[in-house]
Write a protein that holds these residues in place. Structure first.
Motif, mmCIF file in Angstrom:
data_model
loop_
_atom_site.group_PDB
_atom_site.id
_atom_site.type_symbol
_atom_site.label_atom_id
_atom_site.label_comp_id
_atom_site.label_asym_id
_atom_site.label_seq_id
_atom_site.Cartn_x
_atom_site.Cartn_y
_atom_site.Cartn_z
ATOM 1 N N TRP A 97 0.861 -1.163 0.134
ATOM 2 C CA TRP A 97 -0.152 -0.075 -0.103
ATOM 3 C C TRP A 97 0.826 1.350 -0.053
ATOM 4 O O TRP A 97 0.557 2.247 -0.826
ATOM 5 N N PHE A 98 1.864 1.226 0.763
ATOM 6 C CA PHE A 98 2.777 2.416 0.832
ATOM 7 C C PHE A 98 3.506 2.460 -0.276
ATOM 8 O O PHE A 98 3.667 3.524 -0.812
ATOM 9 N N LEU A 99 4.116 1.422 -1.095
ATOM 10 C CA LEU A 99 4.848 1.629 -2.279
ATOM 11 C C LEU A 99 3.918 2.295 -3.279
ATOM 12 O O LEU A 99 4.257 2.873 -4.134
ATOM 13 N N ASN A 100 2.665 1.725 -3.246
ATOM 14 C CA ASN A 100 1.775 2.123 -4.363
ATOM 15 C C ASN A 100 1.427 3.562 -4.075
ATOM 16 O O ASN A 100 1.424 4.623 -5.224
ATOM 17 N N ARG A 101 1.302 4.372 -2.920
ATOM 18 C CA ARG A 101 1.190 5.685 -2.627
ATOM 19 C C ARG A 101 2.321 6.326 -3.106
ATOM 20 O O ARG A 101 2.427 7.458 -3.899
ATOM 21 N N LEU A 102 3.717 5.856 -2.917
ATOM 22 C CA LEU A 102 4.993 6.388 -3.364
ATOM 23 C C LEU A 102 4.822 6.663 -4.993
ATOM 24 O O LEU A 102 5.194 7.442 -5.532
ATOM 25 N N GLU A 103 4.490 5.490 -5.593
ATOM 26 C CA GLU A 103 4.537 5.350 -7.087
ATOM 27 C C GLU A 103 3.320 6.220 -7.546
ATOM 28 O O GLU A 103 3.595 6.945 -8.695
ATOM 29 N N GLY A 104 2.333 6.433 -6.889
ATOM 30 C CA GLY A 104 1.290 7.473 -7.195
ATOM 31 C C GLY A 104 2.018 8.874 -7.289
ATOM 32 O O GLY A 104 1.537 9.650 -8.306
ATOM 33 N N LEU A 105 2.652 9.197 -6.231
ATOM 34 C CA LEU A 105 3.338 10.500 -6.244
ATOM 35 C C LEU A 105 4.167 10.717 -7.303
ATOM 36 O O LEU A 105 4.244 11.587 -7.987
ATOM 37 N N ARG A 106 4.986 9.782 -7.537
ATOM 38 C CA ARG A 106 5.863 9.847 -8.797
ATOM 39 C C ARG A 106 5.242 9.914 -9.944
ATOM 40 O O ARG A 106 5.554 10.787 -10.802
ATOM 41 N N SER A 107 4.346 9.160 -10.453
ATOM 42 C CA SER A 107 3.398 9.094 -11.549
ATOM 43 C C SER A 107 2.774 10.219 -11.793
ATOM 44 O O SER A 107 2.642 10.885 -12.960
ATOM 45 N N GLU A 108 2.220 11.291 -10.886
ATOM 46 C CA GLU A 108 1.704 12.285 -10.822
ATOM 47 C C GLU A 108 2.441 13.515 -10.929
ATOM 48 O O GLU A 108 2.115 14.806 -10.992
ATOM 49 N N GLY A 109 4.132 13.459 -10.676
ATOM 50 C CA GLY A 109 4.675 14.182 -10.916
ATOM 51 C C GLY A 109 4.643 15.228 -9.668
ATOM 52 O O GLY A 109 5.075 16.492 -9.579
ATOM 53 N N LEU A 110 4.526 14.755 -8.220
ATOM 54 C CA LEU A 110 4.204 15.559 -7.265
ATOM 55 C C LEU A 110 5.470 15.501 -6.172
ATOM 56 O O LEU A 110 5.869 14.401 -5.943
ATOM 57 N N MET A 111 5.678 16.731 -5.592
ATOM 58 C CA MET A 111 6.822 16.695 -4.586
ATOM 59 C C MET A 111 7.968 16.309 -4.874
ATOM 60 O O MET A 111 8.987 16.072 -4.104
ATOM 61 N N PHE A 112 8.397 16.205 -6.544
ATOM 62 C CA PHE A 112 9.805 16.041 -6.499
ATOM 63 C C PHE A 112 10.873 16.999 -6.159
ATOM 64 O O PHE A 112 10.422 18.184 -6.026
ATOM 65 N N ASP A 113 11.716 16.781 -5.471
ATOM 66 C CA ASP A 113 13.030 17.728 -5.115
ATOM 67 C C ASP A 113 14.310 17.401 -5.470
ATOM 68 O O ASP A 113 15.485 18.033 -5.272
ATOM 69 N N VAL A 114 14.550 16.536 -6.158
ATOM 70 C CA VAL A 114 15.732 16.253 -6.877
ATOM 71 C C VAL A 114 15.794 15.319 -8.366
ATOM 72 O O VAL A 114 14.898 14.755 -8.354
ATOM 73 N N THR A 115 16.644 15.609 -9.161
ATOM 74 C CA THR A 115 16.497 14.986 -10.331
ATOM 75 C C THR A 115 18.264 14.268 -10.749
ATOM 76 O O THR A 115 19.180 14.882 -10.619
ATOM 77 N N LEU A 116 18.085 13.156 -10.962
ATOM 78 C CA LEU A 116 19.137 12.298 -11.223
ATOM 79 C C LEU A 116 19.464 12.286 -12.862
ATOM 80 O O LEU A 116 18.540 11.988 -13.445
ATOM 81 N N CYS A 117 20.818 12.142 -12.988
ATOM 82 C CA CYS A 117 21.124 12.565 -14.571
ATOM 83 C C CYS A 117 22.119 11.282 -14.760
ATOM 84 O O CYS A 117 23.079 11.332 -14.085
ATOM 85 N N ALA A 118 21.973 10.764 -16.099
ATOM 86 C CA ALA A 118 23.097 9.758 -16.399
ATOM 87 C C ALA A 118 22.789 9.729 -17.978
ATOM 88 O O ALA A 118 21.671 9.533 -18.669
ATOM 89 N N GLU A 119 23.764 9.979 -18.765
ATOM 90 C CA GLU A 119 23.872 9.881 -20.131
ATOM 91 C C GLU A 119 22.870 10.645 -20.991
ATOM 92 O O GLU A 119 22.319 10.141 -21.646
ATOM 93 N N GLY A 120 22.768 11.779 -20.202
ATOM 94 C CA GLY A 120 21.676 12.585 -20.895
ATOM 95 C C GLY A 120 19.994 12.336 -20.555
ATOM 96 O O GLY A 120 19.396 13.141 -20.726
ATOM 97 N N ARG A 121 19.923 11.309 -19.699
ATOM 98 C CA ARG A 121 18.439 11.027 -19.231
ATOM 99 C C ARG A 121 18.429 11.738 -17.925
ATOM 100 O O ARG A 121 19.108 11.569 -17.092
#
Length: 561
Positions: free
Chosen positions: A18-42
C-alpha cells in the motif's frame, strides 16, 4: 468510539505494498519531486527521502555535508542511464527485471550505488545462469565487483568444464592472470595434459606479439611428465611460430617445474541406488533403477536393481574395494547384498543380526561396520525401536559379528571414517527429534565417546572425509559444515544452491557430489547435482541433471573400470 474503526488502516501484511503504491502514485503524478538524477543525458525526477531511505549511497549524499545535498540536479557518473532508471524504479516498486542483456550494467550500477538487494538479485541471476558458455564472463565481471565467492565459484566451474571452456571465444580474451589461475590449481579437469598445452598455445597465438612473453609463466603449470613424449617432440621440432616457446618447453620438460599441478583427476563413477522418484506418472514411487554418473554428472549407464530392492527405502550402502555392500531397508531389514561393479552382479550376504533401516555403514581398517538405525514390527510406529547396536562384517567367516554399541541410539545420521576412527554426527533419537550429539569410535580402545556436539541438532546429514577434515552436507544443515577432529571444532562454509534435505552425497576425488533432495517450499523432488569443491570452498550446480528426480536414495563412488 469503536476502537476497530479508530485504529483502522492497512493491516501489517498490506502496509508495504500500500505504501509503495502511494509513493509510485506521487511519482507518476509528478508531485513533490525535489531532486533530479542524470546519467548519459537522461533526467530522472525523484524524491530525496525515498532515495535516502533506499540506499546508503544516497543517504550519505543527501544527509551529509556533500555539496550534492543542496543541489537540485545531480549527475551520476559511471552508470548507464537504463540501469539508473531501473534502480530508481525498484526504489518505488520493489520490482526489477534482470536479463542476460542488462545484467552487467545493472550489477555494476547496483554495486556502485550500494543497492544491496538488487546486487544480491544480480548475483543469484549469475549463479542460476552459470554454464560453460557464461562462466568466464561471470568470473571476470564478479572479480571486477570484488565479489570473491562468486568469482571463485565461476573459476571452479570453468576448471570443471575446461574441455568446453577452452573452445569458447571468451577464452581467447582472458587476461593472463585469469588463465594462470585457471590452469594452476589441482581442480582443473583435463582428460589429457596435452589439452592444457594446446589451450595455452591457442591463447598465446590469439595475440602472439603481446602474449609470447607470458608463455613461460603459464607453461610452468603444465605437468610435463604426463605428456606423450611424441607429442612433446613434435612441438619442439615443428612449431616454428613458437620458436621461443619450444625452447621454454624443452627447458621445463627437462627440469620438471615445481609449479606444476600435483594431482591427477580421480577416475571414478557415482552410483545412485533406489530412493523415491518424482517423474510424471511415477510421482512418489519407489525407484528401482541404479544409475552410473561420471564426474560431470552425465548418466553413463542405467540398470534395474534386483527384485529384492522393490519397495525398499532407508537402506545403507558403502564401498569395499571396488564392490558395494548394501544392507537393511524398510522392507528388508536384515538383508545384506554385495554388488560387484566389475561383473555387474549381485550376491546375497548373511542376514544382519538385527533389523535396521535409516542406519549407516562405513569401512574402518578394511572392515564394514553397520551402525544404529531403527526397526519396527507390524505395529509401526508404536513398535518403533531406535538402535544403539553395531555389527561388523567378517569377510573370512562370511558372518556379521556384534561390535561395541553406540553411547546414544540414533537413526538417520551422518557417518565418516577419519584418522582411523569412526564419527557419528547427529541423527534422530525419536520420531522427528534430532540431536546435536557426535559420537566417536576408537577401535584401539574399543569404545565410543562423545566429542564436541554439533552447533545445532541435525538429522539426515551425509559426512565425507577429505584429508584430515570431515565435511557435512544435506539434511537440516543450511550450509556445508566442516569438522576438524584434531581441533574438535566446526567451521561453517558455503550454502547449498538448491534445497538438499533428503539428498545423498558421496566423495569423488576431492569433490563432494550432492544428488537430488526435497524442496519443502515447492513440495517437489530435485534432480540437480551440486558439487562442493573442498579445496576452494565453492559449490556449483552441474549443467546436466540426473535422469530422474530423487530423494531418500543412496550414492557411492566406485573406481572407474
Amino acid at each position: 468510539m469503536d476502537d476497530s474503526l479508530a485504529n483502522w488502516g492497512p493491516g501489517d501484511h498490506q502496509y508495504p505494498p500500500w505504501f509503495l503504491n502511494r509513493l509510485e502514485g506521487l511519482r507518476s503524478e509528478g508531485l513533490m519531486f525535489d531532486v533530479t538524477l542524470c546519467a548519459e543525458g537522461r533526467e530522472i525526477p525523484c524524491h530525496r527521502l525515498v532515495l535516502s531511505a533506499y540506499a546508503d549511497y544516497f543517504h550519505a549524499m543527501f544527509c551529509g555535508v556533500h555539496s550534492e545535498s543542496k543541489k537540485d540536479r545531480i549527475e551520476i557518473l559511471g552508470v548507464s542511464a537504463e540501469a539508473l532508471q531501473q534502480l530508481v524504479d525498484y526504489a518505488y516498486t520493489s520490482r526489477i527485471t534482470i536479463t542476460t542483456d542488462n545484467i552487467q550494467p545493472l550489477y555494476e550500477a547496483a554495486n556502485m550505488l550500494q543497492i544491496w538487494p538488487v546486487e544480491q538479485h544480480c548475483e543469484r541471476f549469475l549463479i542460476d545462469h552459470m554454464s560453460p558458455q557464461t562462466c568466464l564472463g561471470i568470473w571476470v565481471l564478479t572479480d571486477k565487483m570484488l565479489c570473491t565467492y562468486l568469482a571463485e565459484m565461476a573459476r571452479s566451474y570453468a576448471a570443471k568444464y575446461f574441455e568446453e571452456v577452452r573452445k569458447m571465444e571468451e577464452f581467447l580474451e582472458l587476461p593472463v592472470n585469469f588463465l594462470q589461475k585457471l590452469i594452476k590449481y589441482d581442480d582443473l579437469y583435463a582428460k589429457k595434459e596435452e589439452e592444457v598445452v594446446e589451450a595455452v598455445m591457442l591463447w598465446a597465438r590469439h595475440d602472439l606479439k603481446e602474449r609470447q612473453k607470458h608463455l613461460k609463466e603459464l607453461l610452468e603449470y603444465v605437468r610435463f611428465s604426463h605428456l606423450d613424449p611424441e607429442y612433446l617432440k613434435n612441438i619442439i621440432e615443428t612449431d616454428k611460430e613458437f620458436a621461443e616457446a619450444t625452447e621454454i618447453i624443452k627447458e621445463l620438460s627437462e627440469g620438471q617445474s615445481t609449479h606444476a599441478r600435483s594431482c591427477q583427476t580421480f577416475q571414478g563413477e557415482i552410483l545412485l541406488l533406489g530412493g523415491i522418484s518424482e517423474d510424471g506418472d511415477k510421482e512418489d514411487e519407489d525407484h528401482n533403477d541404479m544409475y552410473r554418473l561420471d564426474v560431470f554428472g552425465n548418466c553413463v549407464d542405467t540398470t534395474t536393481l534386483p527384485v529384492f530392492f522393490e519397495r525398499s527405502r532407508g537402506f545403507a550402502a558403502c564401498v569395499l574395494g571396488s564392490d558395494v555392500i548394501v544392507t537393511g531397508g524398510t522392507w528388508s531389514m536384515r538383508m545384506a547384498w554385495r554388488y560387484s561393479s566389475s561383473l555387474n552382479t549381485w550376491t546375497f550376504l548373511p542376514l544382519l543380526r538385527e533389523k535396521r533401516c535409516l542406519h549407516q555403514m562405513a569401512v574402518l581398517q578394511g572392515q564394514v561396520y553397520v551402525v544404529g538405525g531403527l526397526s519396527y514390527e507390524e505395529g509401526f510406529p508404536t513398535d518403533l525401536v531406535v538402535r544403539e547396536s553395531t555389527e561388523v562384517y567378517d569377510a573370512t567367516a562370511n558372518s556379521w559379528n556384534e561390535a561395541v554399541p553406540l553411547k546414544q541410539a540414533v537413526s538417520d545420521f551422518g557417518i565418516a571414517n577419519c584418522g582411523e576412527k569412526l564419527y557419528v554426527f547427529g541423527g534422530s533419537i525419536a520420531l522427528g527429534r534430532g540431536t546435536d550429539l557426535v559420537q566417536c569410535y576408537d577401535p584401539t580402545q574399543e569404545e565410543w565417546t562423545f566429542v564436541s556436539p554439533l552447533p545445532t541438532p541435525q538429522k539426515g546429514v551425509t559426512a565425507c572425509t577429505i584429508n584430515i577434515l570431515i565435511f557435512m552436507v544435506g539434511g537440516w544443515l543450511d550450509c556445508v559444515l566442516c569438522y576438524d577432529p584434531k581441533e574438535d571444532s566446526y567451521t561453517e562454509m558455503t550454502e547449498p544452491l538448491v534445497p538438499w534435505d533428503l539428498s545423498s552425497a558421496t566423495l569423488c576425488g576431492h569433490e563432494i557430489y550432492i544428488t537430488g533432495g526435497y524442496n519443502h517450499a515447492t513440495k517437489t523432488t530435485e534432480s540437480t547435482v551440486q558439487c562442493f569443491n573442498a579445496s576452494c570452498g565453492t559449490m556449483i550446480v552441474l549443467k546436466d541433471s540426473m535422469p530422474i528426480s530423487l530423494q531418500g536414495h543412496c550414492s557411492v563412488t566406485i573406481p572407474k573400470t
